[in-house]
Design a protein around this motif. Structure first.
Motif, mmCIF file in Angstrom:
data_model
loop_
_atom_site.group_PDB
_atom_site.id
_atom_site.type_symbol
_atom_site.label_atom_id
_atom_site.label_comp_id
_atom_site.label_asym_id
_atom_site.label_seq_id
_atom_site.Cartn_x
_atom_site.Cartn_y
_atom_site.Cartn_z
ATOM 1 N N TYR A 153 -1.513 13.300 -0.211
ATOM 2 C CA TYR A 153 -2.963 13.151 -0.243
ATOM 3 C C TYR A 153 -3.635 14.496 -0.457
ATOM 4 C CZ TYR A 153 -7.401 11.071 0.859
ATOM 5 O OH TYR A 153 -8.656 10.615 0.778
ATOM 6 N N VAL A 202 2.457 11.194 3.573
ATOM 7 C CA VAL A 202 1.192 10.716 3.001
ATOM 8 C C VAL A 202 0.196 11.861 2.971
ATOM 9 C CG1 VAL A 202 -0.749 9.173 3.354
ATOM 10 C CG2 VAL A 202 1.554 8.351 3.704
ATOM 11 N N THR A 253 6.344 9.553 7.862
ATOM 12 C CA THR A 253 5.565 8.864 6.824
ATOM 13 C C THR A 253 4.162 9.436 6.743
ATOM 14 O OG1 THR A 253 6.773 6.908 7.485
ATOM 15 C CG2 THR A 253 4.943 6.601 5.969
ATOM 16 N N THR A 254 3.542 9.598 7.908
ATOM 17 C CA THR A 254 2.185 10.154 7.928
ATOM 18 C C THR A 254 2.168 11.537 7.295
ATOM 19 O OG1 THR A 254 1.894 8.980 9.995
ATOM 20 C CG2 THR A 254 0.214 10.590 9.415
ATOM 21 N N ASN A 259 -6.509 1.436 0.788
ATOM 22 C CA ASN A 259 -5.084 1.570 1.042
ATOM 23 C C ASN A 259 -4.535 2.937 0.685
ATOM 24 O OD1 ASN A 259 -5.183 1.403 -1.638
ATOM 25 N ND2 ASN A 259 -4.230 -0.604 -1.805
ATOM 26 N N PHE A 260 -5.389 3.897 0.372
ATOM 27 C CA PHE A 260 -4.915 5.251 0.120
ATOM 28 C C PHE A 260 -5.712 6.199 1.010
ATOM 29 C CE2 PHE A 260 -4.211 8.749 -3.285
ATOM 30 C CZ PHE A 260 -3.293 9.354 -2.442
ATOM 31 N N LEU A 272 5.824 4.092 1.437
ATOM 32 C CA LEU A 272 6.385 5.314 1.990
ATOM 33 C C LEU A 272 7.157 5.039 3.284
ATOM 34 C CD1 LEU A 272 3.697 8.013 1.304
ATOM 35 C CD2 LEU A 272 6.010 7.936 0.437
ATOM 36 N N THR A 273 6.720 4.027 4.042
ATOM 37 C CA THR A 273 7.467 3.675 5.244
ATOM 38 C C THR A 273 8.860 3.188 4.859
ATOM 39 O OG1 THR A 273 5.373 2.944 6.163
ATOM 40 C CG2 THR A 273 7.347 2.373 7.394
ATOM 41 N N VAL A 333 -5.200 8.896 4.832
ATOM 42 C CA VAL A 333 -4.268 9.477 5.783
ATOM 43 C C VAL A 333 -4.423 8.808 7.131
ATOM 44 C CG1 VAL A 333 -3.490 11.580 6.885
ATOM 45 C CG2 VAL A 333 -4.322 11.641 4.556
ATOM 46 N N THR A 390 0.851 -1.183 0.000
ATOM 47 C CA THR A 390 0.000 0.000 0.000
ATOM 48 C C THR A 390 0.884 1.229 0.000
ATOM 49 O OG1 THR A 390 -0.068 0.136 2.380
ATOM 50 C CG2 THR A 390 -1.730 -1.237 1.327
ATOM 51 N N LEU A 391 0.249 2.370 -0.105
ATOM 52 C CA LEU A 391 0.991 3.630 -0.103
ATOM 53 C C LEU A 391 1.793 3.768 1.178
ATOM 54 C CD1 LEU A 391 1.270 6.340 -1.745
ATOM 55 C CD2 LEU A 391 -0.340 7.254 -0.084
ATOM 56 N N TYR A 392 1.177 3.308 2.289
ATOM 57 C CA TYR A 392 1.840 3.426 3.584
ATOM 58 C C TYR A 392 3.122 2.620 3.632
ATOM 59 C CZ TYR A 392 -0.284 6.238 7.193
ATOM 60 O OH TYR A 392 -0.641 7.262 7.976
#
Lengths: 361, 361, 158
Positions: free
Chosen positions: B56, B52, B48-49, B140-141, B8-9, B143, B3-5
């Motif tokens: 986003y 995102v 990461t947050t 999965n996309f 990006l993590t 915040v 996923t995006l998370y």
């Protein structure tokens, strides 16, 4: 918000089409007093024409109102003809009637456009301005101009009908008849539109007459008054048409009367073009009129417009007074506004068909 | 599943490792400690947050800007004109407008309450942007996906009228004051039916997170079918909440110039105007997730695309309503909110409870 | 709601209206009778009574226009009063001396005359006694001239 406060709606405000100011006193959102203030567009028209020769005033009369310039143009020419003691040829009279009724339709469509924007529907605006284009094209073909036609002359009209004009007009009218039904459906079957117009700005016929209201607003209050019938001019005496009235006297009635009037105007245009006799369209007039004064009134799209002209025997008018229907209609607006909400101001003043050019002169 | 998370993590972890390696290389004890801290899990999670959220926000703003474009083009078609023509299909109009408002001078009215004047627009915009965080694009996309995302979103949404009221009052202008009052009255009147519709969805699905609600709909049925009354109520209330015609009373330009935002200029006004569309986007997204199954759909295209397509279709209906109707009055909106929408919402809630009790799904 | 007030046929002829006015007001001079037109000249003392009589007894429902004319040696205020019932437009001329241009206001009778009289006051300086709100209407309050008078030269700096 419990205190009363005065609000200036103008001279620059999205709802007033033209330059004027409406002061309203609000208690919460309810209007308790109203005062229209005009004069921001005062050009000294009446003084100006005292220094112009008679034919020079014809295009100036156009500028009284850009929305219905032909009716003012025609009123001036008619008044001057009566002062000069000449009469327009029969063919010119019929052509004038047809042109005036086309002008009435364009003026009513301009009004509908303004009502649409005031009530917040830009669809009404664009649709009515699209329909108006049909008639602007016709008038452009007739006179060569789209807004200020300068078509009537003292002693007739500028030119005869162009080739195939009657055919073009009839085609356009057939098309417009169809589109007018669409346009009406957009408003009459529109619940929010009815919510905004029914029962708003009520005025009964007797009060309206006393306050000097004329035209569609008076007819909407249930008074069968139309100068085309009551005081016929040009060829209107020969035309067969109905005077549209409505008894409710509210905003919806005024809207309804104008929509019906467009239908009647279409009838008149067809008749006038079909029955126009052959012959010249213009007669020669002398340079200077005899001494004297003359009064003449016609049914403008907005109501009774009147010109009073005094001549001292020279080539310029000694005095020319214009009675603009809007001037009086506007003075009668406070009683319509009081008791309604500030949201009703655009609805009530919008159906008034404001034109500040002729109000301030 | 990447996923995006997770992507990006990994990226943040790699970035932090790199920074830590550089810091280690300096051989300074304090910087090596900083490097260790940067590599720790909470910091990586936070960065990461943040990343995102930025991605986003930009994505959502782009799509919300598409709403302005969509409205311009569709409204144009409804009105029989072409709509904006700048750039490819008129899409560059938004950027032209954006550059224009950015370049404008920032003017604060002399007698306004400066601090509140600035604060009000800031809180209004902040609440709008915060809302973006609550609305997921797909499972999965997103915040954040807190358990109470629905409640959080609605609560932030309800913060808007407060800012409007303060902004209208602080501008020291009668139009803005009336606009602010109207906004407060109208939004509260429509908030309650809106919330009751959301509650009915929550009752039926038994979940307070959007991901959960959409998953339930994917398993069972799109909620627009069992809760059609609620969907209709939500739709009408949503138009009112986003202050669009026919419910754009807080900024009814025909009577209140620009409503509560009359005194705002420059980018503040630009973002306020755009924020109407952001809020409309959020409400359309809510409608999609609550009633139209969110991102659920056949898997030949991405879930996000399904979600956006549904949102744009809902907004098309918003535009349709705007093109067809006129603005209605404050008292009529309040009447509609309390006397029509509220009972409908209650009925809808009862249906939802009945369905839940009967264990239909 | 109410019925439509219809004015298809005139109730009285022009001569009947003219003789009714002459019988009641011997001082009123009848200038001309034409189809749908009546022209009178009235002394300014009897204007208000004449108008009241016209409104109440002769069904003149509408005040069309109030026109002041400057004839250099005197002013003439011309009232155009319409009767929808009889299809008549009556013109009443009232001569005023130049040094004392005052006349009774007809705005209490017809609300429609209100702004016309304000305009006459503004542009010609005629004072209407009994007018409810006689202020300037077109020009600013502090304007010192009445520009439609013939002794106001166009182009002069004000």
């Amino acid at each position: 918000m419990t205190d009363e406060m005065w609000i200036n709606m103008g001279p620059q405000h999205p709802f007033n089409h033209g330059l004027w100011n409406l002061r309203v006193k609000l208690k919460g959102e309810t209007i308790t007093a109203a005062e229209p203030i005009i004069g921001y567009l005062h050009r000294g028209w009446e003084k100006m024409v005292e220094n112009r020769a008679y034919p020079q005033i014809v295009p100036l009369a156009d500028r009284l109102c850009y929305g219905s310039s032909l009716s003012w143009n025609h009123l001036y020419c008619l008044t001057a003809e009566r002062l000069f003691g000449v009469e327009a040829p029969d063919r010119a009279k019929y052509i004038r009637v047809a042109a005036l009724e086309m002008q009435r339709i364009t003026s009513h469509l301009t009004w509908l456009m303004a009502v649409g924007t005031d009530l917040g529907s830009y669809t009404i605006m664009t649709w009515s301005i699209r329909e108006r284009e049909l008639f602007l094209d016709l008038l452009c073909k007739l006179s060569g101009a789209r807004m200020t036609y300068n078509y009537c002359r003292i002693g007739g009209v500028r030119n005869d009908l162009p080739e195939n004009y009657e055919r073009d007009v009839n085609r356009t009218l057939d098309e417009f008849d169809r589109r007018l039904r669409d346009l009406e459906a957009l408003m009459d079957e529109n619940e929010p539109f009815l919510m905004r117009t029914l029962g708003i700005g009520k005025m009964d016929g007797r009060t309206a007459m006393n306050l000097g209201l004329t035209g569609p607003i008076l007819r909407a209050s249930g008074v069968d008054m139309d100068l085309r019938k009551l005081d016929p001019y040009e060829a209107y005496a020969d035309m067969k048409f109905e005077v549209c009235t409505h008894t409710d006297g509210d905003v919806y009635a005024r809207y309804r009367v104008r929509m019906d009037e467009m239908r009647e105007s279409m009838k008149i245009i067809r008749q006038a073009l079909a029955e126009a006799p052959a012959g010249p369209v213009r007669v020669k007039v002398p340079r200077c009129p005899p001494k004297g004064n003359v009064v003449c009134r016609v049914e403008d799209p907005r109501g009774e417009s009147l010109m009073y002209m005094v001549s001292d025997g020279t080539e310029r008018p000694y005095r020319l007074k214009v009675r603009s229907p809007n001037f009086v209609n506007l003075s009668a607006s406070p009683p319509m506004l009081v008791g309604f909400k500030i949201s009703d101001v655009p609805a009530i003043m919008g159906v008034m068909d404001m034109c500040i050019g002729e109000t301030d002169r | 599943m990447a996923t995006l998370y997770t992507v990006l993590t990994d990226f943040t972890q790699w970035l932090m490792d790199l920074i830590a390696a550089i810091l280690d290389w300096t051989k300074l004890g304090i910087l090596s400690d900083l490097g260790d801290w940067l590599q720790s899990a909470p910091v990586v999670d936070f960065v990461t947050t943040l990343l995102v959220a930025v991605i986003y926000l930009i994505t959502v703003m782009m799509f919300a800007l598409c709403f302005i474009w969509q409205e311009r083009k569709f409204l144009g078609r409804f009105m029989d004109r072409r709509g904006t023509q700048v750039g490819v299909l008129g899409f560059f109009q938004n950027f032209a407008d954006g550059i224009k408002v950015v370049l404008k001078e920032h003017i604060v009215p002399k007698d306004s309450d400066h601090a509140l004047f600035e604060m009000a627009i800031f809180t209004y915009l902040a609440s709008t942007f915060m809302l973006f965080g609550c609305i997921p694009f797909s499972d999965n996309f997103y915040v954040i996906d807190v358990n109470l995302a629905v409640l959080l979103g609605i609560a932030i949404f309800a913060f808007g009228p407060f800012s409007i009221l303060v902004g209208g009052w602080a501008s020291n202008n009668k139009y803005t004051l009336i606009g602010g009052m109207r906004a407060a009255a109208q939004l509260i009147a429509l908030e309650i039916p809106l919330l009751l519709c959301v509650v009915s969805v929550v009752v039926l699905t038994g979940d307070l997170s959007f991901v959960g609600i959409v998953a339930w709909q994917e398993e069972n049925i799109w909620l627009i079918f069992p809760l059609c009354i609620g969907a209709l109520t939500f739709f009408i209330a949503a138009i009112g909440e986003s202050e669009r015609i026919p419910f754009d009373l807080p900024e009814a330009e025909a009577e209140l110039v620009e409503g509560w935002a009359t005194e705002y200029g420059d980018i503040r006004w630009g973002l306020q105007m755009a924020s109407d569309y952001f809020r409309a986007y959020i409400l359309c997204a809510l409608f999609t997730m609550l009633f139209l199954g969110g991102w659920a759909g056949p898997e030949f295209i991405w879930a996000e695309a399904w979600f956006l397509a549904k949102t744009f279709i809902v907004f098309f209906f918003f535009i349709w309503v705007r093109a067809a109707t006129v603005r209605i009055r404050t008292d009529q909106i309040l009447k509609l909110g309390w006397r029509r929408l509220l009972p409908l919402a209650v009925i809808n809630l009862l249906i939802a409870v009945a369905l839940k009790v009967a264990e239909v799904f | 709601m109410s019925q439509v007030i219809v004015y298809d046929k005139p109730d009285r002829s022009e001569e009947e209206v003219a003789s009714a006015i002459r019988a009641k007001f011997p001082s009123v001079e009848l200038l001309k009778v034409a189809p749908r037109r009546l022209h009178f000249r009235a002394p300014r003392e009897s204007l208000f009574e004449l108008c009241k009589f016209m409104r109440d007894e002769l069904a003149f429902e509408h005040a069309s226009c109030v026109t002041p004319v400057d004839y250099l040696d005197h002013f003439t205020v011309v009232y155009h009063i319409s009767s929808w019932t009889d299809h008549i437009l009556a013109e009443v001329q009232v001569d005023l001396p130049r040094d004392d241009p005052t006349v009774d206001s007809i705005a209490p009778l017809w609300g429609g005359a209100n702004w016309h009289e304000r305009e006459a006051y503004d542009l010609m300086g005629i004072v209407f006694k009994g007018h409810p709100d006689l202020r300037r209407i077109m020009l600013p309050e502090e304007f010192r001239f009445h520009p439609l008078r013939k002794d106001f030269i166009v182009g002069r700096r004000v």
